[in-house]
Scaffold this motif. Structure first.
Motif: not given
Length: 270
Positions: A164-169
């Motif tokens: 998920p994008s939030m976890l990538k960042s």
């Protein structure tokens, strides 16, 4: 490769790592061994067989043979419903029971590390909502090659698409050289996982009972009797009330195990 040499390989691989090698896999084994023959400058499979079973070969070549015959297919957030069940059901259930001790998790057959790093992300997010919650993750595999990549924690960008994008960042670092299209797991997450080599065919124990075991898409390479023996070992390591996650192509049906099914491919220790 002669039928006699293949049979010798097949029996040895089964005894050493529990993987069945029927005659239908002869062509696959030949293809995978080609790289080792070229590297060692060995001309044919029979000569490689003789080298492998020498005392020098057992010491030097055995880890490479195991790397050849094991399959390291993995992904981040593979079978995502498992991680949803872990986050929504398992962790809220187990966390209040832990007291001051950490939650203990084992990624059994961790391949190149994508499963344990996914677990570390999910557990870290949960820990952010519970000040007293701590955890430890042990990740094991029989392949030294896979473990080396897992420890390095560097992956191609396309491999992290399921994250998920939030976890990538939060948990991934991009390479400074953008042309390489590589990412690396942040140090804070890497230090939460202990990687070690483990052969399921050996006797293994742990200092304390485990709360959660992920062993997914690993036992499909073993025959049924070996699978049952292995899961009996897992159950001896699993704490009462602990959870076992297996792959969606796997089944414990008909096995005499102290487990109850709580969701598809998810079991709890009785």
């Amino acid at each position: 490769m002669s039928a006699k040499d293949f049979e010798r390989f097949s029996q040895f691989i089964y005894g050493e790592v529990g993987i069945k090698m029927p005659i239908s896999k002869k062509t696959m084994l030949e293809a995978r061994l080609q790289k080792r023959l070229r590297y060692l400058k060995i001309e044919d499979y029979h000569s490689y067989c003789e080298f492998l079973f020498s005392s020098e070969g057992m010491q030097r070549e055995l880890p490479h043979l195991i790397d050849v015959v094991t399959t390291n297919t993995t992904d981040f957030f593979r079978e995502p419903k498992h991680f949803e069940f872990l986050s929504d059901t398992v962790l809220p259930l187990l966390a209040p029971r832990l007291g001051p001790r950490p939650l203990t998790v084992w990624s059994a057959g961790c391949s190149t590390g994508m499963e344990p790093y996914t677990l570390a992300m999910v557990l870290s997010e949960f820990a952010g909502t519970r000040t007293s919650f701590t955890f430890s993750i042990l990740a094991t595999d029989i392949s030294t090659q896979a473990l080396e990549k897992a420890v390095t924690a560097i992956y191609e960008e396309e491999r992290v698409l399921p994250v998920p994008s939030m976890l990538k960042s939060k948990y991934l670092l991009r390479s400074k050289d953008r042309s390489k299209r590589l990412v690396r797991i942040v140090p804070e997450l890497r230090k939460l996982i202990r990687f070690r080599r483990l052969n399921f065919m050996e006797d293994f124990t742990f200092k304390r009972p485990l709360d959660i075991i992920f062993c997914r898409n690993v036992i499909i390479y073993f025959d049924r009797p070996t699978q049952e023996v292995l899961f009996q070992k897992f159950c001896r390591c699993l704490a009462a009330g602990g959870f076992l996650f297996i792959g969606h192509s796997e089944s414990l049906s008909g096995m005499d195990l102290p487990l109850k099914q709580v969701a598809p491919t998810i079991y709890q220790r009785i």
